[in-house]
Design a protein around this motif. Structure first.
Motif, mmCIF file in Angstrom:
data_model
loop_
_atom_site.group_PDB
_atom_site.id
_atom_site.type_symbol
_atom_site.label_atom_id
_atom_site.label_comp_id
_atom_site.label_asym_id
_atom_site.label_seq_id
_atom_site.Cartn_x
_atom_site.Cartn_y
_atom_site.Cartn_z
ATOM 1 N N GLU A 1 84.679 50.843 -31.599
ATOM 2 C CA GLU A 1 84.996 49.607 -30.881
ATOM 3 C C GLU A 1 84.644 48.271 -31.673
ATOM 4 O OE1 GLU A 1 83.387 50.462 -27.151
ATOM 5 O OE2 GLU A 1 84.909 52.314 -27.099
ATOM 6 N N ILE A 2 83.569 48.422 -32.457
ATOM 7 C CA ILE A 2 83.116 47.194 -33.257
ATOM 8 C C ILE A 2 83.989 46.593 -34.135
ATOM 9 C CG2 ILE A 2 81.200 46.131 -34.422
ATOM 10 C CD1 ILE A 2 79.977 47.236 -31.685
ATOM 11 N N THR A 3 84.517 45.490 -34.107
ATOM 12 C CA THR A 3 85.157 44.854 -35.091
ATOM 13 C C THR A 3 84.438 43.750 -35.717
ATOM 14 O OG1 THR A 3 86.188 43.520 -33.712
ATOM 15 C CG2 THR A 3 87.326 45.424 -34.069
ATOM 16 N N VAL A 4 84.592 43.357 -36.952
ATOM 17 C CA VAL A 4 84.057 42.426 -37.774
ATOM 18 C C VAL A 4 84.919 41.403 -38.266
ATOM 19 C CG1 VAL A 4 82.573 41.803 -39.811
ATOM 20 C CG2 VAL A 4 82.128 44.202 -38.342
ATOM 21 N N PRO A 5 84.944 40.059 -38.125
ATOM 22 C CA PRO A 5 85.711 39.138 -38.771
ATOM 23 C C PRO A 5 85.565 39.082 -40.120
ATOM 24 C CG PRO A 5 83.936 37.852 -37.549
ATOM 25 C CD PRO A 5 83.818 39.514 -37.253
ATOM 26 N N CYS A 6 86.530 39.112 -40.755
ATOM 27 C CA CYS A 6 86.661 39.205 -42.485
ATOM 28 C C CYS A 6 86.787 37.683 -42.908
ATOM 29 C CB CYS A 6 87.831 39.939 -42.745
ATOM 30 S SG CYS A 6 88.114 40.061 -44.603
ATOM 31 N N ALA A 7 86.431 37.450 -44.054
ATOM 32 C CA ALA A 7 86.272 36.052 -44.497
ATOM 33 C C ALA A 7 87.757 35.563 -44.831
ATOM 34 C CB ALA A 7 85.751 36.003 -46.057
ATOM 35 N N CYS A 8 88.935 36.635 -44.943
ATOM 36 C CA CYS A 8 90.135 35.880 -45.113
ATOM 37 C C CYS A 8 90.795 35.672 -43.782
ATOM 38 C CB CYS A 8 90.996 37.118 -45.609
ATOM 39 S SG CYS A 8 91.337 38.261 -44.289
ATOM 40 N N GLY A 9 89.977 35.859 -42.552
ATOM 41 C CA GLY A 9 90.861 35.478 -41.300
ATOM 42 C C GLY A 9 91.206 36.676 -40.638
ATOM 43 N N GLY A 10 91.194 37.778 -41.224
ATOM 44 C CA GLY A 10 91.683 39.015 -40.558
ATOM 45 C C GLY A 10 90.492 39.915 -39.810
ATOM 46 N N THR A 11 90.684 40.932 -39.494
ATOM 47 C CA THR A 11 89.826 42.010 -38.674
ATOM 48 C C THR A 11 89.237 43.100 -39.295
ATOM 49 O OG1 THR A 11 90.527 40.921 -36.687
ATOM 50 C CG2 THR A 11 89.238 42.798 -36.403
ATOM 51 N N MET A 12 88.279 43.336 -39.736
ATOM 52 C CA MET A 12 87.586 44.316 -40.274
ATOM 53 C C MET A 12 87.521 45.475 -39.126
ATOM 54 S SD MET A 12 85.039 43.246 -43.063
ATOM 55 C CE MET A 12 85.537 43.756 -44.790
ATOM 56 N N ARG A 13 88.130 46.659 -39.406
ATOM 57 C CA ARG A 13 87.550 47.829 -38.503
ATOM 58 C C ARG A 13 87.225 49.032 -39.339
ATOM 59 N NH1 ARG A 13 90.682 46.291 -34.163
ATOM 60 N NH2 ARG A 13 92.250 44.662 -34.729
ATOM 61 N N ARG A 14 86.384 49.677 -38.292
ATOM 62 C CA ARG A 14 85.669 50.959 -39.241
ATOM 63 C C ARG A 14 86.988 52.023 -39.506
ATOM 64 N NH1 ARG A 14 83.174 55.676 -39.101
ATOM 65 N NH2 ARG A 14 84.208 56.387 -37.082
ATOM 66 N N VAL A 15 86.634 52.498 -40.525
ATOM 67 C CA VAL A 15 87.410 53.611 -41.029
ATOM 68 C C VAL A 15 87.090 55.041 -39.873
ATOM 69 C CG1 VAL A 15 87.318 53.005 -43.309
ATOM 70 C CG2 VAL A 15 85.865 54.923 -42.658
ATOM 71 N N GLU A 16 88.052 55.653 -39.650
ATOM 72 C CA GLU A 16 87.611 56.719 -38.747
ATOM 73 C C GLU A 16 87.062 57.611 -39.008
ATOM 74 O OE1 GLU A 16 91.145 58.014 -36.386
ATOM 75 O OE2 GLU A 16 91.152 56.179 -35.449
ATOM 76 N N ASP A 17 86.656 57.952 -40.321
ATOM 77 C CA ASP A 17 85.876 59.074 -40.695
ATOM 78 C C ASP A 17 84.342 59.124 -40.235
ATOM 79 O OD1 ASP A 17 88.483 59.676 -41.838
ATOM 80 O OD2 ASP A 17 87.683 59.387 -43.918
ATOM 81 N N ILE A 18 84.246 60.311 -40.139
ATOM 82 C CA ILE A 18 82.642 60.558 -40.094
ATOM 83 C C ILE A 18 82.081 61.163 -41.327
ATOM 84 C CG2 ILE A 18 82.492 60.939 -37.690
ATOM 85 C CD1 ILE A 18 82.424 63.866 -38.009
ATOM 86 N N PHE A 19 80.600 61.581 -41.473
ATOM 87 C CA PHE A 19 80.098 62.074 -42.732
ATOM 88 C C PHE A 19 80.242 63.491 -42.704
ATOM 89 C CE2 PHE A 19 77.553 58.030 -43.469
ATOM 90 C CZ PHE A 19 77.851 57.779 -44.543
#
Length: 1062
Positions: A498-516
């Motif tokens: 659920e955590i998103t991070v703002p990108c420098a480009c103005g877009g939104t960064m989302r986590r890739v769904e994979d686990i290790f």
RNA sequence: GGGCCCGUAGCAUAGCUGGUGGUGCACCCGGCUGAUAACCGGGAGGUCGUGCGUUCGAAUCGCAUCGGGCCCA
């Protein structure tokens, strides 16, 4: 000191010790004792928290415990945090099973949060169960606070490493062919693939060459379902391929097949005739284009430009041409990339064909095999069935498929050289585990696929911008919270998603769904166990690990994953030394498995023999690095040894207690071996000998343990208990134990026995922690450390070692054996004394040993005299043996007479005469014959009552078993004593109790022999206050007796009556 | 198919820098016994997985092969 139970009960002893450890918190106290000392950094390879422990897991932890207990005794402050591997597919599959789920869709419908919660509960519950099982094995690791791969702290350590990988440019995202489980719908690692036999179609297929009607390339495959994804055919450029005109049922066609394989392929296709039209090297075929035989069924195939390419992996098997589907094979994929072929993969994550697969859409791939064969129609040249090894998902056992997907990789080849260099710096036990096995594995290593498309695991900390595709790898939770402005309560899915991070480009960064991949979790154990990266001090002080030990399967597992992660993060190996141990197999050397029904559980062994026996068995059965073939008989043997240890321990206790013996202590009240160190020069020789043996043993054990030769160390200890202490020293020292007076020899015996037991439990403590604790606790002084595990390790008291004495005693033991053999030949029991025993030897060391230890030899041999004769013992005579080959020619028909005369002659006189004059005479009166050396040989002749036995070391022992009255009297006296002792035992008397004895002997001569001195001797030996010994037939014996028995002593009836003195 | 390890009497194991194969358990016979549901002695039992080679000589070194294990493909 208390008396010990008369027979060893592992259950009682171990329960009591465990109770003591719990009540007194002994484990913590041992750790506290070493606090502040040099640290020894051990890292526990984390077992996976599923099911129960098996024999192999038990062995693994027991090795660890034995090594660590010793390191603590050596004074190190040991880092011994246990660990558990708690993420991953195995648990997911178990939970799915419980919930009756069959697909990822079921999980998503159920809710990821709830599903993950159940996985977590499962892992935590099983962690606790396993910790308890390990504790039951006497394993002293820190199970209170184990590192857990599910903890926030641990997850963070994995994140931190991935960030290092990204910084070094080692993290790659790519389209790759991976092992894919269609049920679990995830990529799985090579190491997660299990192989076993599976029956599959084996088909030969014709691919029509473009623009050449009736002309085909022939390929072979066992996976018909990959044909819809075919884009090419590979040949070897150097092979010779034949263009063949083949005839079947009157129809002709042109086929391309590798030259050497034409015959076999056409036979399979039931062709009646063929002609090789021309042959070409493979290089000529490269570039040929062809159509898919499935073009009609799979429209997408019409768009693909199929062609022949060269490849190095083609073998001269089947048709010599390999079907290439880059979407479904590793080699195919690499070749496809290199050749610019299309990567076509019309199969979804659920293992079903997608719309791209035309008429096959929706079919599960393996189920589609039949459909594909049908669609091939006349292009199918031949079809057989093959049984071959095929890969399966390690958890759900479904056959895997290869599938080109988007995955995350660590570029291992880029750091391979560095890893190989590090392997060489690590100390491996055995050496070949590193230099050969692990080295070869790493040398072949490829990119490491670290991503899994699942739920229960460490989330991959990569956020990707949905606008510009930029990515960011977070190394800590704080960093992520900073960047996102959010608070992460739980780093697991689905919360972290659920955590998103703002990108420098103005877009939104989302986590890739994979686990290790779970192996990426445990890879971080060496720093996560000390809290890195959150806490640094411990890490900087301790890392890398001093020691780890795991099974040989971990070469590709934990040894590898740790080395990879550590090379990424710190450019060096995370361990300094590694002991690789073997696998636990059944008695036939087969893998233990539930389906064979050959599984032996540690609990089963513990229930029968106790923990210490299990431990000592596992550690002594074979070298740690060899596979262990479990064998109940051997366990029984170890059990016997442990019992003997107990017997040896309890043997002197009643006497020591009776005498109020306390070992000589230092001023601090602690036992410091003071007595033997100060007095050993003047102690009896057998005491000096056993002190030397124990000290030599300690030195040998130390040496073995330095090389992790745990089996040699433990076998040495067992052998010493059995051979040196039980079978020899205890036998020798026994008479001194019941000396009445306060004799110095008795003190010496007590001090020696005490020393032996104290050193022995000290050396055995790491291996059999319970029985040694029980013994130690009974022997220790009030000022001594409370637990045997608090003692300092010993490599033996070098000053007590006397090699010459040990060798001499070996000679005496050989003498002892030989005497027993000779007596057996002479049918004279050891209880009966003999007058004379002679050792004939030219070996000065043997002679010196016997003479130097003469009193001991006399006692052992029960012989009034033991003598050494350097060359020839005068009592050995010669017997003349006629030599017919010489007698015949000399004496003709008188030969038989001469022969008889020689046989009757006195060999000694004959031999002397021959040696003196060169000839001798035999016979009397008219019949006197002169003989020479040609007519006779001489053989040793022993006097009638002398019996001989060879003794190792160039010596022979002669025992004269002839009896005189005195010897016979002593023999009978000893017979009487033995029987009275037996009766004492039946009456269950204590060693200090007195008895009254009445013996009537049904033989007047023997009764007379026993009267007088021997009667006193008997009284003293059996601790009788009065004795009545007489020939039977006289006055009736006392009627009242506690025990009356009739014995047959060497054919003479004796009635004995024994009463305890009131 | 490849890498590493293992293959010695009924069972388990030592020997493996080459020189006539030891030990324990089980078995048979005998002995001992104040540790006693212990202990000691003797005996019987071996193609050292198989084959070829190196060597005067191989369980030990080399090659091949078979069987078992772990791992990889």
């Amino acid at each position: 000191m208390k008396e010990a139970a008369s027979s060893y009960s592992a259950q009682d002893v171990e329960a009591e010790v465990r109770q003591y450890w719990d009540d007194e918190d002994v484990y913590r106290r041992v750790k506290t004792l070493r606090e502040g000392a040099t640290r020894f950094f051990f890292v526990d390879g984390p077992p996976y928290t599923t099911g129960h422990i098996h024999l192999g897991t038990a062995w693994n932890k027991i090795i660890k415990d034995a090594v660590l207990r010793r390191e603590r005794m050596r004074g190190f402050d040991v880092v011994d945090r246990a660990g558990y591997d708690m993420h991953g597919l195995p648990i997911e599959v178990r939970v799915e099973h419980e919930l009756g789920f069959t697909s990822k869709k079921d999980i998503e419908d159920y809710g990821i949060a709830e599903f993950v919660e159940r996985c977590k509960t499962f892992a935590l519950d099983h962690k606790d169960i396993m910790s308890e099982q390990f504790r039951q094995l006497g394993v002293w690791l820190d199970f209170e606070d184990p590192y857990q791969t599910v903890s926030e702290e641990f997850i963070e350590s994995a994140w931190w490493v991935l960030q290092r990988a990204e910084e070094k440019g080692l993290l790659e995202r790519g389209h790759r062919v991976v092992n894919w489980c269609p049920r679990c719908e995830t990529a799985i690692a090579d190491s997660e693939v299990e192989y076993w036999d599976e029956a599959d179609p084996s088909i030969f297929v014709k691919f029509p060459i473009s623009g050449r009607d009736g002309e085909f390339l022939v390929i072979w495959t066992t996976t018909p379902w990959t044909l819809p994804a075919n884009v090419g055919v590979a040949v070897d450029e150097t092979f010779t391929y034949a263009r063949v005109k083949a005839v079947r049922d009157g129809a002709e066609e042109i086929l391309w097949i590798a030259g050497d394989l034409v015959e076999s392929v056409l036979r399979k296709g039931r062709y009646q005739d063929y002609t090789v039209l021309e042959t070409h090297p493979g290089s000529d075929l490269v570039g040929i284009t062809y159509e898919s035989p499935l073009a009609a069924a799979v429209p997408a195939q019409k768009e693909i430009a199929h062609r022949v390419v060269a490849a190095g992996f083609v073998e001269m098997e089947n048709t010599g041409m390999v079907h290439i589907a880059p979407g479904h094979g590793w080699d195919d994929f690499l070749l496809g990339i290199a050749e610019g072929l299309e990567v076509f993969c019309p199969v979804g994550g659920d293992g079903r064909f997608t719309a791209d697969a035309g008429i096959f859409e929706g079919l599960a791939v393996r189920d589609a095999n039949e459909e594909v064969l049908g669609a091939l129609d006349e292009y199918l040249l031949a079809k057989e069935t093959i049984v071959h090894r095929y890969g399966h998902c390690w958890r759900c056992k479904m056959p895997i498929i290869y599938r080109a997907t988007e995955q995350w990789f660590i570029a291992i080849p880029a750091i391979k050289e560095e890893m190989l260099g590090e392997i060489a710096r690590v100390a491996w036990y055995p050496e070949w585990a590193g230099s050969a096995r692990f080295h070869d594995f790493v040398a072949d290593a490829r990119d490491w696929c670290i991503s899994r498309q699942r739920y229960w695991g460490t989330p991959i900390p990569v956020w990707v911008c949905d606008a510009c595709d930029a990515r960011r790898v977070f190394g800590t939770i704080a960093e992520l919270e900073d960047a996102s402005g959010a608070v992460l309560e739980d780093p697991h899915r689905p919360y972290v998603d659920e955590i998103t991070v703002p990108c420098a480009c103005g877009g939104t960064m989302r986590r890739v769904e994979d686990i290790f991949d779970v192996w990426f979790d445990s890879a971080n154990a060496s720093w996560a166990t000390v809290g890195f990266p959150r806490r640094r001090e411990e890490f900087e002080a301790l890392w890398p690990a001093d020691f780890i030990t795991e099974g040989q399967d971990q070469t590709r597992g934990w040894f590898y994953s740790q080395l990879g992660a550590s090379t990424i993060a710190f450019d060096r190996a995370p361990y300094r030394s590694v002991l690789m141990h073997g696998f636990a197999l059944d008695a036939e050397g087969r893998k233990m498995s539930k389906s064979f029904g050959n599984v032996v559980s540690p609990e089963e062994v513990v229930a029968k023999f106790g923990v210490d026996v299990l431990r000592l068995y596992l550690l002594s059965a074979n070298a740690p690095w060899d596979d262990l073939k479990f064998n109940w008989e051997s366990v029984t043997t170890v059990n016997r040894a442990v019992n003997i240890l107990w017997n040896v321990y309890r043997f002197p206790l009643p006497y020591m207690i009776l005498d109020g013996f306390a070992p000589e202590c230092g001023e601090n009240g602690r036992w410091e071996a003071g007595y033997v160190l100060a007095n050993h020069a003047s102690m009896p020789v057998e005491d000096r000998w056993i002190l030397s043996r124990i000290s030599s043993l300690a030195a040998a054990v130390e040496k073995d343990l330095q090389e992790y030769q745990l089996h040699r160390a433990t076998r040495g200890l067992i052998t010493c208990i059995l051979e040196d202490i039980s079978r020899w020293y205890v036998q020798l020292v026994r008479p001194r134990m019941w000396l009445e007076e306060d004799a110095p020899e008795k003190t010496s015996a007590y001090e020696t026995m005490y020393y032996v037991m104290r050193r022995l439990v000290q050396l055995l403590a790491p291996f059999t922690p319970h029985i040694t604790e029980a013994i130690y606790r009974n022997l220790r002084t009030d000022a001594d450390p409370a637990s045997v595990h608090m003692l300092d390790w010993t490599a033996g008291d070098g000053c007590l070692i006397d090699d010459a004495l040990e060798r001499a005693m070996d000679t005496v033991r050989a003498f002892d054996d030989a005497v027993a053999t000779a007596r057996q030949a002479g049918r004279r029991k050891l209880r009966w004394p003999v007058a004379q025993t002679v050792v004939v030897t030219g070996d000065e060391e043997v002679a010196g040993a016997i003479e130097g230890l003469r009193a001991l030899c006399e006692a052992r041999a029960n012989s009034r005299r033991v003598e050494v004769v350097r060359d020839r013992w005068e009592r050995i005579g010669w017997r003349a043996e006629p030599v017919m080959r010489g007698i015949g020619p000399s004496f003709g028909k008188e030969g038989p007479t001469v022969k008889a005369l020689i046989e009757q002659a006195d060999g000694n006189l004959l031999k002397a005469a021959l040696e003196e004059k060169g000839e001798a005479t035999v016979g009397e009166g008219d019949a006197v014959y002169t003989i020479t050396a040609a007519h006779v040989t001489f053989e040793e002749q022993l006097p009638a009552d002398v019996f001989a036995a060879p003794m190792s070391g160039n010596a022979t022992v002669y025992v004269d078993v002839a009896l005189d009255d005195d010897l016979e009297a002593e023999g009978y006296a000893r017979e009487v004593i033995r029987r009275l002792q037996e009766m004492r035992r039946q009456l269950d008397l204590r060693v200090e109790d007195f008895i009254t004895v009445d013996v009537s002997v049904d033989d007047a001569r023997v009764a007379a022999l026993l009267a007088g001195d021997w009667q006193d001797f008997i009284m003293q030996e059996v601790r009788a206050s009065s004795i009545s010994l007489r020939a039977s037939g006289g006055a009736a014996g006392a009627t009242a007796a506690d025990l009356r028995k009739e014995w047959d002593v060497e054919g003479i009836t004796m009635v004995m009556a024994v009463s305890a003195r009131q």
